[in-house]
Write a protein that holds these residues in place. Structure first.
Motif, mmCIF file in Angstrom:
data_model
loop_
_atom_site.group_PDB
_atom_site.id
_atom_site.type_symbol
_atom_site.label_atom_id
_atom_site.label_comp_id
_atom_site.label_asym_id
_atom_site.label_seq_id
_atom_site.Cartn_x
_atom_site.Cartn_y
_atom_site.Cartn_z
ATOM 1 N N SER A 357 0.705 -1.082 0.232
ATOM 2 C CA SER A 357 0.106 -0.052 -0.001
ATOM 3 C C SER A 357 1.204 0.980 -0.263
ATOM 4 O O SER A 357 0.250 2.266 0.067
ATOM 5 C CB SER A 357 -0.916 0.554 1.108
ATOM 6 O OG SER A 357 -0.165 0.136 2.118
ATOM 7 N N ARG A 377 -5.517 6.628 1.812
ATOM 8 C CA ARG A 377 -4.617 6.146 1.093
ATOM 9 C C ARG A 377 -4.768 4.307 1.524
ATOM 10 O O ARG A 377 -5.659 3.514 0.507
ATOM 11 C CB ARG A 377 -3.158 5.512 1.512
ATOM 12 C CG ARG A 377 -2.592 5.015 0.402
ATOM 13 C CD ARG A 377 -0.720 5.314 0.068
ATOM 14 N NE ARG A 377 -0.062 5.665 1.544
ATOM 15 C CZ ARG A 377 0.367 4.473 2.345
ATOM 16 N NH1 ARG A 377 0.297 3.906 2.532
ATOM 17 N NH2 ARG A 377 0.699 5.752 3.964
ATOM 18 N N CYS A 381 -7.044 2.838 -0.993
ATOM 19 C CA CYS A 381 -6.984 2.191 -1.638
ATOM 20 C C CYS A 381 -7.041 0.268 -1.944
ATOM 21 O O CYS A 381 -6.433 -0.558 -1.231
ATOM 22 C CB CYS A 381 -5.118 1.993 -2.311
ATOM 23 S SG CYS A 381 -5.164 3.530 -2.321
ATOM 24 N N ARG A 454 -1.581 5.655 -6.801
ATOM 25 C CA ARG A 454 -2.804 5.723 -6.898
ATOM 26 C C ARG A 454 -3.347 5.271 -8.075
ATOM 27 O O ARG A 454 -4.321 4.663 -7.778
ATOM 28 C CB ARG A 454 -3.362 7.228 -7.182
ATOM 29 C CG ARG A 454 -3.687 8.484 -4.957
ATOM 30 C CD ARG A 454 -4.626 9.320 -5.660
ATOM 31 N NE ARG A 454 -5.597 8.956 -5.749
ATOM 32 C CZ ARG A 454 -6.566 10.043 -5.558
ATOM 33 N NH1 ARG A 454 -6.876 11.384 -5.559
ATOM 34 N NH2 ARG A 454 -7.980 9.499 -5.636
ATOM 35 N N LEU A 457 -2.515 1.181 -7.933
ATOM 36 C CA LEU A 457 -2.843 0.481 -7.057
ATOM 37 C C LEU A 457 -5.256 0.822 -7.083
ATOM 38 O O LEU A 457 -5.936 0.328 -6.447
ATOM 39 C CB LEU A 457 -3.243 1.124 -5.362
ATOM 40 C CG LEU A 457 -1.596 0.477 -4.466
ATOM 41 C CD1 LEU A 457 -1.947 1.320 -3.212
ATOM 42 C CD2 LEU A 457 -1.793 -0.800 -4.721
ATOM 43 N N CYS A 459 -6.776 2.933 -6.814
ATOM 44 C CA CYS A 459 -7.978 3.678 -5.683
ATOM 45 C C CYS A 459 -8.851 4.855 -6.233
ATOM 46 O O CYS A 459 -8.831 5.368 -6.844
ATOM 47 C CB CYS A 459 -7.096 4.758 -5.098
ATOM 48 S SG CYS A 459 -4.672 4.145 -4.528
#
Length: 603
Positions: A357, A377, A381, A454, A457, A459
């Motif tokens: 992460s 985050r 995510c 970002r 992942l 997000c």
């Protein structure tokens, strides 16, 4: 008769041989016993000689333990330590040293403590001088901290239903990571001892101490002898964020547990955290944070009915639960609490998930804003944040930082917070800048790595976060909305975590937000918390009660003007008042009535 004589001779020879065999066996046993006795006597003499030597050395160390550099203390402790291993940090710009602990078997046998560690000398070497301000070094009462036992007991503040819970036999192991800079030795040692004393040995993989370039290198170095303890020392000041990452990179446990260096863990604190991570590695968990009083060091249990949040200044604060959440808590007091944000000082996270992460934002400096960044985050995510009510850890809360920030604390916090806002808040960052216009001029560096993360992942957006995680974070309805405490002297207007129809009151101001933080809308003339507004319960009579009601109600009974230090409802020309009985009411406005004077202290 002749044939009988040979038979008698054979019998006599047989008896004679038996006697000889018996003498041989007896002699062998006797010699063996003599050998064992002589060996034990020799060992006893050697042990006595060694003990005498140690006693002489101990006396010498105690005579010299006032040496400001702990030279003699270090000599005693380091004779039991193993070799030092040099490791390069991830940037390769300087060395850190990892000091290996005892063998695994020795740690299992000696998890509680190491009798070779001279605790009195360790703490005494940095004791306060006569007349020295007890708060100067650490911003808490060091005199009281030094006086208390480092292995003291603390009250079990868990809900009673937590005490009967059982956890599955096979839980993941954890590495406890503690960073510190010029921490009081007694506070640091008490943190370590509480972890050793109240953590199952098979679950506690190690305790990694990261000394962030303290003035005295022996603050951490002398602790390498303790069970399960490894120490790192930075060769320059790095700050909490980068220090934690360095500790995490070396950790061998399945789960990383971050603690501040002035904590005390409570009974069975670890199992509930690890159990939750074992169920889903993307869940990041925090204990309920109890209070260790900065003056008296009394251990005080905290409410289990709060969750972490923030306002548009992006400062962390505690939020009261909604009515629905409070009802669920009452019915199921051991269930984890979903929280939009964690305080940041104390939490557990799967090492795999920590790496995947994005660890911490390494572009942030020292301290501040990192908990906002990791909270947004994790939620956006694919993970989640929870407070686990059956885990309790005490923490010393201070009113100021005892250490300095390069460039100043305000500048560092603004830089870090701006990095989080620009990376994760999308267009909603404008509300932060409306609240904190000075932050616009603070350079925040390159955030391209966070933006790439970002994308990698996949997000979600900050709008999704507000709708699904933190709906209580209201978008300001006007650029002139104000946030803060409504104060009258040292008391603040307090919703008491109220529900629709409940009355409000005043309590001593605590500065922690939550029940005492209000939003005043200049456009709608409303004073609100979440979706509840201050409301006139009647329009006639004396001392009209002021309650909380949904903001979609009768607008004229929720409209308040804040002018000339008064809070006035123009529909009935009444002012917000603290009555003689201490209740919040609406009374006729009087120019000289001090109980009608209010100040909005913006947060």
């Amino acid at each position: 008769m002749i044939h009988a004589i040979p038979s008698l001779d054979r019998h006599e020879k047989k008896m004679r041989w038996k006697r000889i065999s018996f003498l041989i066996i007896f002699t062998f046993i006797w010699l063996t016993l003599v050998f064992i006795y002589t060996r034990d006597l020799s060992r006893s003499d050697e042990s006595k000689t060694a003990n005498d030597a140690r006693s002489n050395k101990d006396r010498k160390i105690q005579q010299d333990d006032k040496d400001p550099h702990d030279r003699k203390v270090r000599e005693k402790i380091e004779q039991h330590a193993q070799q030092v291993i040099d490791l390069s940090n991830d940037e390769g710009d300087h060395e850190v040293k990892l000091l290996e602990p005892q063998s695994e078997q020795e740690m299992q046998d000696n998890i509680r403590w190491n009798p070779n560690f001279d605790e009195k000398a360790y703490i005494g070497a940095t004791a306060l001088k006569q007349g020295e301000d007890a708060y100067k070094r650490n911003a808490f009462n060091q005199a009281e901290c030094d006086k208390l036992p480092t292995d003291r007991g603390v009250p079990d503040t868990r809900d009673y239903s937590c005490r009967s819970l059982e956890y599955k036999h096979k839980l993941p192991t954890t590495s406890v990571i503690i960073t510190f800079h010029n921490e009081a030795r007694s506070a640091l040692l008490r943190t370590i001892r509480s972890v050793l004393n109240r953590s199952p040995s098979e679950l506690l993989k190690e305790i990694i101490l990261v000394d962030d370039f303290s003035d005295n290198a022996n603050d951490g170095r002398l602790l390498k002898i303790l069970p399960k303890v490894k120490t790192l020392r930075n060769n320059k000041r790095e700050g909490l964020i980068r220090s934690r990452v360095r500790g995490a990179d070396l950790a061998k446990g399945d789960v990383l547990t971050f603690l501040d260096s002035h904590c005390e863990v409570n009974e069975r604190w670890l199992e509930p955290l690890l159990s939750r991570v074992a169920q889903n590695e993307t869940i990041v968990v925090s204990p309920i944070i109890d209070v260790i009083h900065m003056d008296t060091f009394n251990y005080i249990g905290s409410s289990a009915d709060l969750k972490g949040g923030f306002g548009w200044n992006l400062n962390f604060k505690w939020d009261s639960m909604t009515s629905e959440e409070q009802s669920q808590r009452a019915a199921h007091p051991t269930r984890p609490i979903k929280t939009p944000m964690i305080a940041g000082g104390l939490f557990s996270i799967s090492k795999n998930w920590f790496i995947k992460s994005g660890k911490y934002d390494m572009g942030m400096d020292v301290w501040g804003g990192e908990n906002l960044e990791i909270s947004l985050r994790i939620w956006m995510c694919g993970g989640s944040l929870e407070i686990v009510p059956c885990s309790r850890v005490g923490h010393v809360f201070r009113k100021r930082h005892p250490y300095t920030f390069p460039g100043g604390g305000g500048f560092v916090f603004a830089k870090n917070t701006r990095r989080a806002a620009e990376a994760w808040m999308d267009g909603y960052a404008k509300f932060y800048y409306k609240r904190e216009p000075g932050a616009r001029g603070v350079p925040y560096g390159d955030i391209s790595d966070r933006l790439k993360l970002r994308e990698k992942l996949k997000c979600r957006s900050f709008k999704w976060y507000m709708r699904n995680v933190y709906p209580e974070l209201n978008v300001p309805e006007g650029v002139n909305d104000k946030f803060g405490e409504l104060r009258q002297g040292g008391k603040c207007l307090d919703s008491i975590g109220g529900k629709p129809g409940d009355r409000v009151s005043t309590f001593p101001c605590h500065g922690g937000g939550g029940n005492q933080e209000w939003i005043y809308s200049l456009d709608l003339k409303q004073i609100r918390q979440r979706d509840l507004c201050l409301y006139l319960s009647d329009t006639k009579g004396q001392h009209i009660p002021v309650t909380l009601m949904p903001c979609e109600g009768d607008a004229k009974l929720m409209a308040w003007d804040m002018t000339k230090d008064k809070i006035r409802n123009n529909f009935i020309q009444r002012c917000l008042t603290i009555s003689s009985s201490g209740e919040i009411v609406a009374d006729p406005c009087e120019d000289d009535n001090e109980k009608q004077i209010w100040q909005l202290k913006e947060s």
